[in-house]
Structures are given as C-alpha cells and as structure tokens.
Design a protein around this motif. Sequence first.
Motif, PDB file in Angstrom:
ATOM      1  N   GLY A  65       4.458   2.567  -8.725  1.00 58.20           N
ATOM      2  CA  GLY A  65       4.836   1.283  -8.144  1.00 58.20           C
ATOM      3  C   GLY A  65       3.780   0.735  -7.186  1.00 58.20           C
ATOM      4  N   TRP A  66       4.237  -0.124  -6.272  1.00 55.37           N
ATOM      5  CA  TRP A  66       3.312  -0.821  -5.377  1.00 55.37           C
ATOM      6  C   TRP A  66       2.918   0.015  -4.156  1.00 55.37           C
ATOM      7  CZ3 TRP A  66       0.932  -4.509  -7.540  1.00 55.37           C
ATOM      8  CH2 TRP A  66       1.555  -5.491  -8.309  1.00 55.37           C
ATOM      9  N   SER A  67       1.707  -0.216  -3.699  1.00 56.18           N
ATOM     10  CA  SER A  67       1.237   0.301  -2.413  1.00 56.18           C
ATOM     11  C   SER A  67       1.891  -0.495  -1.283  1.00 56.18           C
ATOM     12  CB  SER A  67      -0.286   0.156  -2.332  1.00 56.18           C
ATOM     13  OG  SER A  67      -0.741   0.251  -1.001  1.00 56.18           O
ATOM     14  N   LYS A  68       1.994   0.118  -0.126  1.00 58.45           N
ATOM     15  CA  LYS A  68       2.555  -0.583   1.034  1.00 58.45           C
ATOM     16  C   LYS A  68       1.663  -1.732   1.492  1.00 58.45           C
ATOM     17  CE  LYS A  68       4.956   3.579   2.604  1.00 58.45           C
ATOM     18  NZ  LYS A  68       5.001   4.678   3.593  1.00 58.45           N
ATOM     19  N   ARG A  71       2.874  -5.323   1.160  1.00 62.45           N
ATOM     20  CA  ARG A  71       3.787  -5.927   2.138  1.00 62.45           C
ATOM     21  C   ARG A  71       3.041  -6.850   3.098  1.00 62.45           C
ATOM     22  NH1 ARG A  71       6.981  -0.279   3.428  1.00 62.45           N
ATOM     23  NH2 ARG A  71       8.518  -0.436   1.732  1.00 62.45           N
ATOM     24  N   GLN A  72       1.783  -6.521   3.381  1.00 59.45           N
ATOM     25  CA  GLN A  72       0.988  -7.335   4.299  1.00 59.45           C
ATOM     26  C   GLN A  72       0.199  -8.423   3.576  1.00 59.45           C
ATOM     27  OE1 GLN A  72       0.834  -3.679   4.823  1.00 59.45           O
ATOM     28  NE2 GLN A  72       2.582  -4.163   6.130  1.00 59.45           N
ATOM     29  N   SER A  73      -0.346  -8.085   2.407  1.00 63.00           N
ATOM     30  CA  SER A  73      -1.229  -9.043   1.753  1.00 63.00           C
ATOM     31  C   SER A  73      -1.387  -8.728   0.270  1.00 63.00           C
ATOM     32  CB  SER A  73      -2.612  -9.028   2.424  1.00 63.00           C
ATOM     33  OG  SER A  73      -3.561  -9.763   1.680  1.00 63.00           O
ATOM     34  N   ASN A  74      -0.936  -9.644  -0.580  1.00 65.51           N
ATOM     35  CA  ASN A  74      -1.176  -9.493  -2.008  1.00 65.51           C
ATOM     36  C   ASN A  74      -2.668  -9.573  -2.309  1.00 65.51           C
ATOM     37  OD1 ASN A  74       1.089  -9.905  -4.510  1.00 65.51           O
ATOM     38  ND2 ASN A  74       1.883  -9.991  -2.420  1.00 65.51           N
ATOM     39  N   TRP A  75      -3.379 -10.450  -1.613  1.00 70.42           N
ATOM     40  CA  TRP A  75      -4.805 -10.604  -1.874  1.00 70.42           C
ATOM     41  C   TRP A  75      -5.565  -9.323  -1.567  1.00 70.42           C
ATOM     42  CZ3 TRP A  75      -8.045 -13.594  -4.431  1.00 70.42           C
ATOM     43  CH2 TRP A  75      -9.415 -13.433  -4.197  1.00 70.42           C
ATOM     44  N   ARG A  76      -5.224  -8.684  -0.480  1.00 73.55           N
ATOM     45  CA  ARG A  76      -5.924  -7.452  -0.101  1.00 73.55           C
ATOM     46  C   ARG A  76      -5.742  -6.364  -1.158  1.00 73.55           C
ATOM     47  NH1 ARG A  76      -4.554  -3.803   5.256  1.00 73.55           N
ATOM     48  NH2 ARG A  76      -5.992  -2.082   4.800  1.00 73.55           N
ATOM     49  N   GLU A  77      -4.568  -6.305  -1.750  1.00 76.36           N
ATOM     50  CA  GLU A  77      -4.304  -5.280  -2.760  1.00 76.36           C
ATOM     51  C   GLU A  77      -4.799  -5.694  -4.152  1.00 76.36           C
ATOM     52  OE1 GLU A  77      -3.045  -1.742  -4.528  1.00 76.36           O
ATOM     53  OE2 GLU A  77      -3.401  -2.276  -2.430  1.00 76.36           O
ATOM     54  N   TYR A  88       5.992  -7.621  -4.644  1.00 74.25           N
ATOM     55  CA  TYR A  88       6.929  -7.544  -3.521  1.00 74.25           C
ATOM     56  C   TYR A  88       7.359  -6.084  -3.368  1.00 74.25           C
ATOM     57  CZ  TYR A  88       7.315 -12.550  -4.597  1.00 74.25           C
ATOM     58  OH  TYR A  88       7.041 -13.870  -4.859  1.00 74.25           O
ATOM     59  N   LEU A  89       7.407  -5.621  -2.126  1.00 77.71           N
ATOM     60  CA  LEU A  89       7.839  -4.244  -1.863  1.00 77.71           C
ATOM     61  C   LEU A  89       8.812  -4.256  -0.686  1.00 77.71           C
ATOM     62  CD1 LEU A  89       7.506  -1.287  -2.707  1.00 77.71           C
ATOM     63  CD2 LEU A  89       5.688  -1.101  -0.994  1.00 77.71           C
ATOM     64  N   PRO A  90      10.103  -4.380  -0.961  1.00 76.42           N
ATOM     65  CA  PRO A  90      11.091  -4.379   0.124  1.00 76.42           C
ATOM     66  C   PRO A  90      11.062  -3.068   0.916  1.00 76.42           C
ATOM     67  CG  PRO A  90      12.056  -5.201  -1.915  1.00 76.42           C
ATOM     68  CD  PRO A  90      10.718  -4.622  -2.273  1.00 76.42           C
ATOM     69  N   ALA A  91      11.560  -3.124   2.135  1.00 73.90           N
ATOM     70  CA  ALA A  91      11.624  -1.926   2.984  1.00 73.90           C
ATOM     71  C   ALA A  91      12.393  -0.816   2.285  1.00 73.90           C
ATOM     72  CB  ALA A  91      12.293  -2.269   4.315  1.00 73.90           C
ATOM     73  N   GLY A  92      11.838   0.377   2.321  1.00 75.26           N
ATOM     74  CA  GLY A  92      12.491   1.530   1.732  1.00 75.26           C
ATOM     75  C   GLY A  92      12.226   1.724   0.253  1.00 75.26           C
ATOM     76  N   TRP A  93      11.447   0.819  -0.356  1.00 77.68           N
ATOM     77  CA  TRP A  93      11.224   0.884  -1.803  1.00 77.68           C
ATOM     78  C   TRP A  93       9.929   1.581  -2.197  1.00 77.68           C
ATOM     79  CZ3 TRP A  93      13.048  -3.435  -5.560  1.00 77.68           C
ATOM     80  CH2 TRP A  93      14.386  -3.747  -5.311  1.00 77.68           C
ATOM     81  N   ALA A  94       9.019   1.826  -1.277  1.00 77.68           N
ATOM     82  CA  ALA A  94       7.763   2.494  -1.646  1.00 77.68           C
ATOM     83  C   ALA A  94       8.074   3.863  -2.235  1.00 77.68           C
ATOM     84  CB  ALA A  94       6.855   2.634  -0.426  1.00 77.68           C
ATOM     85  N   VAL A  95       7.217   4.342  -3.114  1.00 81.59           N
ATOM     86  CA  VAL A  95       7.526   5.568  -3.851  1.00 81.59           C
ATOM     87  C   VAL A  95       7.762   6.760  -2.922  1.00 81.59           C
ATOM     88  CG1 VAL A  95       5.089   6.180  -4.262  1.00 81.59           C
ATOM     89  CG2 VAL A  95       6.875   6.989  -5.832  1.00 81.59           C
ATOM     90  N   ASP A  96       6.978   6.875  -1.847  1.00 83.99           N
ATOM     91  CA  ASP A  96       7.196   8.003  -0.933  1.00 83.99           C
ATOM     92  C   ASP A  96       8.510   7.853  -0.172  1.00 83.99           C
ATOM     93  OD1 ASP A  96       6.125   5.838   0.498  1.00 83.99           O
ATOM     94  OD2 ASP A  96       5.134   7.124   1.957  1.00 83.99           O
ATOM     95  N   ALA A 122       0.093   1.643 -10.840  1.00 84.22           N
ATOM     96  CA  ALA A 122      -0.842   2.554 -10.165  1.00 84.22           C
ATOM     97  C   ALA A 122      -1.115   2.229  -8.707  1.00 84.22           C
ATOM     98  CB  ALA A 122      -2.169   2.579 -10.933  1.00 84.22           C
ATOM     99  N   SER A 123      -0.641   1.107  -8.220  1.00 85.34           N
ATOM    100  CA  SER A 123      -0.949   0.687  -6.861  1.00 85.34           C
ATOM    101  C   SER A 123      -0.576   1.731  -5.813  1.00 85.34           C
ATOM    102  CB  SER A 123      -0.229  -0.634  -6.563  1.00 85.34           C
ATOM    103  OG  SER A 123      -0.416  -1.046  -5.234  1.00 85.34           O
ATOM    104  N   GLY A 124       0.525   2.452  -6.035  1.00 82.64           N
ATOM    105  CA  GLY A 124       0.995   3.420  -5.044  1.00 82.64           C
ATOM    106  C   GLY A 124       0.439   4.826  -5.190  1.00 82.64           C
ATOM    107  N   MET A 125      -0.633   4.996  -5.950  1.00 81.74           N
ATOM    108  CA  MET A 125      -1.152   6.348  -6.182  1.00 81.74           C
ATOM    109  C   MET A 125      -1.573   7.048  -4.895  1.00 81.74           C
ATOM    110  SD  MET A 125      -3.207   5.934  -9.805  1.00 81.74           S
ATOM    111  CE  MET A 125      -3.709   7.653  -9.912  1.00 81.74           C
ATOM    112  N   SER A 126      -2.086   6.297  -3.937  1.00 78.17           N
ATOM    113  CA  SER A 126      -2.509   6.928  -2.675  1.00 78.17           C
ATOM    114  C   SER A 126      -1.318   7.512  -1.910  1.00 78.17           C
ATOM    115  CB  SER A 126      -3.243   5.917  -1.797  1.00 78.17           C
ATOM    116  OG  SER A 126      -2.376   4.848  -1.413  1.00 78.17           O
ATOM    117  N   LEU A 127      -0.123   7.009  -2.183  1.00 81.14           N
ATOM    118  CA  LEU A 127       1.071   7.490  -1.485  1.00 81.14           C
ATOM    119  C   LEU A 127       1.511   8.861  -1.976  1.00 81.14           C
ATOM    120  CD1 LEU A 127       3.158   4.176  -1.451  1.00 81.14           C
ATOM    121  CD2 LEU A 127       1.750   5.105   0.397  1.00 81.14           C
TER     122      LEU A 127
END
Length: 208
Positions: A65-68, A71-77, A88-96, A122-127
């Motif tokens: 799923g998405w990286s955190k 939540r701050q910036s779609n452009w940055r990611e 969009y990544l609502p609170a509590g939805w990140a994979v970790d 793959a966005s959340g791989m760092s998590l």
Amino acid sequence: MTNSIKIHVMHTGLVRVDKGLPFHGLFRNPLAFTGILRSAKNKVTLPVSSYLIEHPKGLILVDTGWSKTIRQSNWRELGPQVQINTGYLPAGWAVDERLAKLGYQPSDLDYVLMSHLHCDHASGMSLIKDAKNILVSEEEWKIANKLPLVYLPHEWKGVDVQTYQFKDSNIGPFHRSFDVFGDGSVLQAYNSRTCIRNGIYLNSRCRW
C-alpha cells in the motif's frame, strides 16, 4: 503458529484515478488512463489493499500500500505521476499500523510477496523493510529499475529486495509460478505479459 491458513484483507490506502486506468479496454483514447483533458466525472476512487496470510509455515504479507509520505504530499511521493494517481492514506491505514492492530510488527513477517512494483502496491515497502524476506519476480525487478517514469525506485531504496524466478507449472494463465514454501500451498503465479502482475494461489488441501 497456526495449523490452518487465515487471510486478513487490509485496506492500506485509497487511490483516485481516471476510469481509463482500471477499465482501459472500454476506451478508444489510448491516453485516457492519464486523465489528461478529461473531466472529474471520469474519476473513480478505489481501495488499495494488502493481504496478510497466517500460514503454518510462516507469516506472509502481499503488497504494502501507500507510504505515510502520501499523507503530507502526493507530489513528494509520486512526482509527475500525480497526473495519474492521487493517493490517500487515512489514519491507522498504513501497512505497519494495520499489522500492529493484528498484533504483529514488520520483523514478524517471514515473507513479503510483491505482486508488482507500481506505486499503489510498493509505496509502503520502507515500512516493512525489517521483514525477513522481501521478494519480487526477477522480471519485474529488472523492468521496474529501468522505467523510472512508470515505476518509482525511491520506494524501495534501502530495502533488501530479493528476486525469484518463475518455473513452469500448471498454475495461472501462463503456467508459470513460484512456490514459496516448496510444498504447493502458496504459489505466486505469473498473470500478465504486459506488466508482471502476479497472483497468489493458496492450496488448503496441503498438510503440514
């Protein structure tokens, strides 16, 4: 460890795209998927999902799923891909965060299987970089690191990604698969020649 297979479906974000992306076969315009010069009425919001498989031989996560950062910036990611995807990544939805609610942490994961490496998978791989094994097919890995406008290699920067090769089998539309445990109970099947999207096949008839 469990004596049976249990699957948890985890929503790890939302993505807003033009209908031409998931339903490209319905549109004559080959660029419809980009949303360029198309109105907001053509947009749809879809779930971004990951799957946790509790298996007698190990704990498996499929996609991240998405990286955190989203939540701050779609452009940055996403950079220029914001033209195609809005995440969009609502609170509590990140994979970790989802794993924590189930009583797990990334280091508990025996395998992370990436179906493919597009940003919403793959966005959340760092998590989950502390997982024991993070796997992607060799074909997808080569393609993903050669096409920076289609894929976003920064999403797996610093992550220890291992590759595997498909073998001939009777599984999937192209009869090629990867047997995770070597016993036929969890197989990652080759599902597409245009993008190396891979499906997961589970066989509950196996005995452990």
